[in-house]
Write a protein that holds these residues in place. Structure first.
Motif, short mmCIF file in Angstrom:
data_model
loop_
_atom_site.label_atom_id
_atom_site.label_comp_id
_atom_site.label_asym_id
_atom_site.label_seq_id
_atom_site.Cartn_x
_atom_site.Cartn_y
_atom_site.Cartn_z
N ASP A 110 0.87 -1.18 0.00
CA ASP A 110 0.00 0.00 0.00
C ASP A 110 0.90 1.22 0.00
OD1 ASP A 110 -1.81 2.02 0.33
OD2 ASP A 110 -2.79 1.14 2.08
N ARG A 111 1.00 1.87 -1.16
CA ARG A 111 1.90 3.02 -1.29
C ARG A 111 1.26 4.33 -0.85
NH1 ARG A 111 4.21 2.58 -7.26
NH2 ARG A 111 2.03 3.02 -7.67
N SER A 112 -0.03 4.28 -0.47
CA SER A 112 -0.72 5.50 -0.09
C SER A 112 -0.49 5.89 1.35
CB SER A 112 -2.23 5.35 -0.33
OG SER A 112 -2.76 4.39 0.57
N LYS A 113 0.06 4.98 2.15
CA LYS A 113 0.30 5.30 3.55
C LYS A 113 1.61 4.68 4.02
CE LYS A 113 -2.61 1.48 5.07
NZ LYS A 113 -3.79 1.09 5.78
N SER A 114 2.13 5.25 5.07
CA SER A 114 3.38 4.74 5.63
C SER A 114 3.06 3.55 6.52
CB SER A 114 4.05 5.85 6.45
OG SER A 114 5.25 5.38 6.98
N THR A 115 3.73 2.45 6.26
CA THR A 115 3.52 1.23 7.04
C THR A 115 4.88 0.74 7.54
OG1 THR A 115 3.77 -0.21 5.13
CG2 THR A 115 1.55 0.59 5.60
N ASN A 116 4.87 -0.33 8.24
CA ASN A 116 6.13 -0.91 8.70
C ASN A 116 6.57 -2.00 7.72
OD1 ASN A 116 4.20 -2.80 9.29
ND2 ASN A 116 4.94 -3.22 11.36
N PHE A 117 6.47 -1.70 6.45
CA PHE A 117 6.79 -2.65 5.39
C PHE A 117 8.20 -3.20 5.53
CE2 PHE A 117 8.63 -3.33 1.13
CZ PHE A 117 7.88 -4.43 0.76
N VAL A 118 9.17 -2.34 5.78
CA VAL A 118 10.56 -2.78 5.90
C VAL A 118 10.68 -3.83 7.00
CG1 VAL A 118 12.89 -2.06 6.56
CG2 VAL A 118 11.58 -0.69 4.94
N ASP A 119 10.14 -3.55 8.17
CA ASP A 119 10.23 -4.50 9.29
C ASP A 119 9.52 -5.81 8.97
OD1 ASP A 119 11.79 -2.81 10.85
OD2 ASP A 119 10.04 -1.85 11.74
N ALA A 120 8.38 -5.71 8.28
CA ALA A 120 7.64 -6.93 7.94
C ALA A 120 8.46 -7.82 6.99
CB ALA A 120 6.31 -6.56 7.28
N VAL A 121 9.13 -7.21 6.03
CA VAL A 121 9.94 -8.00 5.10
C VAL A 121 11.18 -8.55 5.81
CG1 VAL A 121 11.26 -7.97 2.95
CG2 VAL A 121 9.07 -6.78 3.09
N VAL A 122 11.78 -7.77 6.68
CA VAL A 122 12.93 -8.26 7.45
C VAL A 122 12.52 -9.46 8.29
CG1 VAL A 122 14.56 -7.69 9.31
CG2 VAL A 122 14.17 -6.06 7.45
N ASP A 123 11.32 -9.42 8.87
CA ASP A 123 10.81 -10.57 9.64
C ASP A 123 10.65 -11.80 8.76
OD1 ASP A 123 10.81 -9.12 11.99
OD2 ASP A 123 8.66 -8.66 11.91
N LEU A 124 10.24 -11.61 7.50
CA LEU A 124 10.14 -12.74 6.57
C LEU A 124 11.51 -13.37 6.36
CD1 LEU A 124 7.73 -11.42 3.79
CD2 LEU A 124 7.34 -13.38 5.29
N PHE A 125 12.53 -12.54 6.20
CA PHE A 125 13.89 -13.06 6.03
C PHE A 125 14.33 -13.83 7.28
CE2 PHE A 125 14.36 -9.99 2.52
CZ PHE A 125 14.96 -10.82 1.59
N LYS A 126 13.96 -13.34 8.44
CA LYS A 126 14.34 -14.01 9.69
C LYS A 126 13.65 -15.36 9.83
CE LYS A 126 15.40 -9.84 12.34
NZ LYS A 126 14.94 -8.94 13.40
N SER A 127 12.43 -15.47 9.31
CA SER A 127 11.65 -16.69 9.50
C SER A 127 11.86 -17.73 8.39
CB SER A 127 10.16 -16.36 9.59
OG SER A 127 9.68 -15.91 8.34
N LYS A 128 12.49 -17.32 7.29
CA LYS A 128 12.66 -18.24 6.16
C LYS A 128 14.13 -18.30 5.77
CE LYS A 128 8.10 -17.08 4.50
NZ LYS A 128 7.20 -17.54 3.50
N PRO A 129 14.78 -19.43 5.98
CA PRO A 129 16.22 -19.53 5.68
C PRO A 129 16.56 -19.38 4.20
CG PRO A 129 15.35 -21.66 6.38
CD PRO A 129 14.24 -20.66 6.54
N GLU A 130 15.59 -19.64 3.34
CA GLU A 130 15.79 -19.44 1.90
C GLU A 130 14.67 -18.53 1.41
OE1 GLU A 130 16.57 -22.83 -0.54
OE2 GLU A 130 17.79 -23.79 1.01
#
Length: 180
Positions: free
Chosen positions: A80-100
């Motif tokens: 959602d580009r219309s509002k500021s979200t915690n997108f960066v943190d959400a994607v970083v969490d995906l990297f932490k939870s998935k080894p590949e």
């Protein structure tokens, strides 16, 4: 689908130059210049040819009915580009939870000329301590160019200038909208 993509790449004279190192299990991929809707098709083909299970982000409007299921099935994550979200943190969490896990982002954030890049990809790579793999769609040479992984220095201005310098050499589908 891989055979079909390879067939069409050969038919239209396209090829992939370079590859993502097999031992690299997590990374942030950026693709530029993003000047045409054709970039999506070229990207899907290259992803399949390279046998990459890379996800991508796109504007949330693409994920609405009736095509939303299609873009999600292809590995898409709506943004959602219309509002500021915690997108960066959400994607970083995906990297932490998935080894590949890897994700592809267009730093311009649009197909039109964008003098300033969106920096979310940079913060994701920095926070998750990941390299950035730069990929260019060179329509003049009809090749998808995969550059070796780039490790961020921590100096965002220096890193972004290095990346933009690389992309300035790559003519997109509509070169007048490319990186300057």
């Amino acid at each position: 689908m891989r055979a079909i993509y390879k067939f069409f790449f050969r038919l239209f004279g396209w090829r992939v130059v370079g590859q993502v190192p097999a031992e690299l299990k997590q990374y942030v991929m950026i693709v530029a210049p993003h000047t045409s809707n054709w970039d999506f098709i070229v990207g899907l083909a290259a992803r399949s040819i390279l046998r990459l299970d890379i996800k991508y982000v796109a504007k949330k409007e693409l994920f609405r009915f009736p095509f939303g299921w299609f873009f999600k099935a292809l590995g898409g994550y709506p943004v959602d580009r219309s509002k500021s979200t915690n997108f960066v943190d959400a994607v970083v969490d995906l990297f932490k939870s998935k080894p590949e896990f890897s994700i592809c982002i267009t730093p311009e954030g649009t197909r039109s000329f964008a003098p300033e890049w969106k920096t979310g990809f940079y913060y994701i790579a920095q926070k998750a301590a990941l390299p950035v793999v730069m990929v260019g769609f060179n329509y003049e040479k009809k090749q998808v160019e995969v550059k070796e992984p780039y490790v961020l220095t921590g100096d965002m201005n220096k890193d972004l200038e290095y990346m933009k310098n690389y992309y300035r050499q790559i003519p997109g589908k509509n070169p007048e909208q490319g990186i300057r």
